[in-house]
Design a protein around this motif. Structure first.
Motif, mmCIF file in Angstrom:
data_model
loop_
_atom_site.group_PDB
_atom_site.id
_atom_site.type_symbol
_atom_site.label_atom_id
_atom_site.label_comp_id
_atom_site.label_asym_id
_atom_site.label_seq_id
_atom_site.Cartn_x
_atom_site.Cartn_y
_atom_site.Cartn_z
ATOM 1 N N UNK A 37 0.812 -1.218 0.000
ATOM 2 C CA UNK A 37 0.000 0.000 0.000
ATOM 3 C C UNK A 37 0.847 1.270 0.000
ATOM 4 N N UNK A 38 2.131 1.157 0.302
ATOM 5 C CA UNK A 38 2.965 2.360 0.346
ATOM 6 C C UNK A 38 3.048 3.037 -1.020
ATOM 7 N N UNK A 39 2.991 2.246 -2.090
ATOM 8 C CA UNK A 39 2.985 2.829 -3.432
ATOM 9 C C UNK A 39 1.747 3.670 -3.674
ATOM 10 N N UNK A 40 0.601 3.195 -3.208
ATOM 11 C CA UNK A 40 -0.634 3.975 -3.326
ATOM 12 C C UNK A 40 -0.526 5.266 -2.532
ATOM 13 N N UNK A 41 -0.024 5.187 -1.300
ATOM 14 C CA UNK A 41 0.080 6.372 -0.446
ATOM 15 C C UNK A 41 0.976 7.415 -1.110
ATOM 16 N N UNK A 42 2.108 6.994 -1.618
ATOM 17 C CA UNK A 42 3.029 7.918 -2.290
ATOM 18 C C UNK A 42 2.353 8.596 -3.467
ATOM 19 N N UNK A 43 1.668 7.813 -4.268
ATOM 20 C CA UNK A 43 0.991 8.370 -5.457
ATOM 21 C C UNK A 43 -0.135 9.314 -5.043
ATOM 22 N N UNK A 44 -0.921 8.948 -4.059
ATOM 23 C CA UNK A 44 -2.026 9.803 -3.598
ATOM 24 C C UNK A 44 -1.490 11.132 -3.071
ATOM 25 N N UNK A 45 -0.410 11.095 -2.324
ATOM 26 C CA UNK A 45 0.176 12.335 -1.786
ATOM 27 C C UNK A 45 0.692 13.263 -2.871
ATOM 28 N N UNK A 46 0.924 12.736 -4.064
ATOM 29 C CA UNK A 46 1.434 13.563 -5.160
ATOM 30 C C UNK A 46 0.322 14.153 -6.035
ATOM 31 N N UNK A 47 -0.930 13.843 -5.726
ATOM 32 C CA UNK A 47 -2.060 14.354 -6.516
ATOM 33 C C UNK A 47 -2.175 15.869 -6.298
ATOM 34 N N UNK A 48 -2.444 16.577 -7.364
ATOM 35 C CA UNK A 48 -2.604 18.028 -7.307
ATOM 36 C C UNK A 48 -3.681 18.421 -6.292
ATOM 37 N N UNK A 49 -3.412 19.459 -5.518
ATOM 38 C CA UNK A 49 -4.355 19.874 -4.470
ATOM 39 C C UNK A 49 -5.686 20.366 -5.026
ATOM 40 N N UNK A 50 -5.733 20.690 -6.310
ATOM 41 C CA UNK A 50 -6.990 21.112 -6.929
ATOM 42 C C UNK A 50 -7.940 19.967 -7.225
ATOM 43 N N UNK A 51 -7.466 18.731 -7.104
ATOM 44 C CA UNK A 51 -8.301 17.554 -7.363
ATOM 45 C C UNK A 51 -9.134 17.275 -6.120
ATOM 46 N N UNK A 52 -10.464 17.245 -6.297
ATOM 47 C CA UNK A 52 -11.361 17.027 -5.168
ATOM 48 C C UNK A 52 -11.803 15.591 -4.987
ATOM 49 N N UNK A 53 -11.801 14.829 -6.074
ATOM 50 C CA UNK A 53 -12.246 13.438 -6.029
ATOM 51 C C UNK A 53 -11.201 12.596 -6.751
ATOM 52 N N UNK A 54 -10.852 11.468 -6.141
ATOM 53 C CA UNK A 54 -9.831 10.595 -6.710
ATOM 54 C C UNK A 54 -10.377 9.176 -6.775
ATOM 55 N N UNK A 55 -10.173 8.514 -7.896
ATOM 56 C CA UNK A 55 -10.607 7.127 -8.055
ATOM 57 C C UNK A 55 -9.380 6.253 -8.270
ATOM 58 N N UNK A 56 -9.263 5.204 -7.468
ATOM 59 C CA UNK A 56 -8.194 4.228 -7.632
ATOM 60 C C UNK A 56 -8.793 2.940 -8.167
ATOM 61 N N UNK A 57 -8.138 2.335 -9.102
ATOM 62 C CA UNK A 57 -8.576 1.056 -9.656
ATOM 63 C C UNK A 57 -7.390 0.108 -9.548
ATOM 64 N N UNK A 58 -7.646 -1.098 -9.043
ATOM 65 C CA UNK A 58 -6.551 -2.034 -8.886
ATOM 66 C C UNK A 58 -7.039 -3.456 -8.732
ATOM 67 N N UNK A 59 -6.121 -4.319 -8.418
ATOM 68 C CA UNK A 59 -6.403 -5.744 -8.281
ATOM 69 C C UNK A 59 -6.175 -6.203 -6.849
ATOM 70 N N UNK A 60 -6.845 -7.283 -6.495
ATOM 71 C CA UNK A 60 -6.624 -7.924 -5.199
ATOM 72 C C UNK A 60 -5.383 -8.792 -5.280
ATOM 73 N N UNK A 61 -4.698 -8.988 -4.206
ATOM 74 C CA UNK A 61 -5.094 -8.600 -2.855
ATOM 75 C C UNK A 61 -4.699 -7.171 -2.487
ATOM 76 N N UNK A 62 -3.928 -6.508 -3.351
ATOM 77 C CA UNK A 62 -3.418 -5.175 -3.006
ATOM 78 C C UNK A 62 -4.531 -4.161 -2.759
ATOM 79 N N UNK A 63 -5.562 -4.153 -3.585
ATOM 80 C CA UNK A 63 -6.618 -3.148 -3.420
ATOM 81 C C UNK A 63 -7.392 -3.370 -2.125
ATOM 82 N N UNK A 64 -7.733 -4.607 -1.824
ATOM 83 C CA UNK A 64 -8.441 -4.888 -0.572
ATOM 84 C C UNK A 64 -7.613 -4.519 0.647
ATOM 85 N N UNK A 65 -6.318 -4.816 0.578
ATOM 86 C CA UNK A 65 -5.414 -4.457 1.674
ATOM 87 C C UNK A 65 -5.320 -2.942 1.817
#
Length: 86
Positions: A1-29
């Motif tokens: 999940x650290x890869x997701x956290x890093x990527x989410x923290x880099x999202x532009x502050x003007x973005x109000x809604x974010x959608x992540x799409x992925x596969x299990x087991x990583x997405x569920x975790x």
């Protein structure tokens, strides 16, 4: 999940809604980590959809455990919602 956290923290502050799409087991975790910092484990089957509310002021402050689970929709529930014509 650290890869997701890093990527989410880099999202532009003007973005109000974010959608992540992925596969299990990583997405569920990731959903479990984001919503509870690992204190709970969600049953996150294939094709599930989760909606999380982020409690941070902007994406740079995103952290595991910093979200609340708004809803979790699983495929078994969706099959009861299909409207069939004819």
């Amino acid at each position: 999940t650290s890869g997701y956290v890093t990527r989410i923290r880099s999202v532009d502050t003007g973005v109000g809604v974010l959608m992540l799409v992925g596969h299990n087991p990583t997405m569920g975790e990731a959903v479990s980590e984001f919503a509870s910092a690992g204190r709970m484990s969600l049953d996150f089957p294939t094709c599930a959809v989760a909606c999380l509310d982020v409690m941070a002021r902007d994406w740079t402050e995103f952290s595991t455990g910093g979200c609340s689970l708004r809803f979790l929709v699983v495929p078994k529930l969706l099959k009861h919602c299909v409207v069939r014509e004819g």
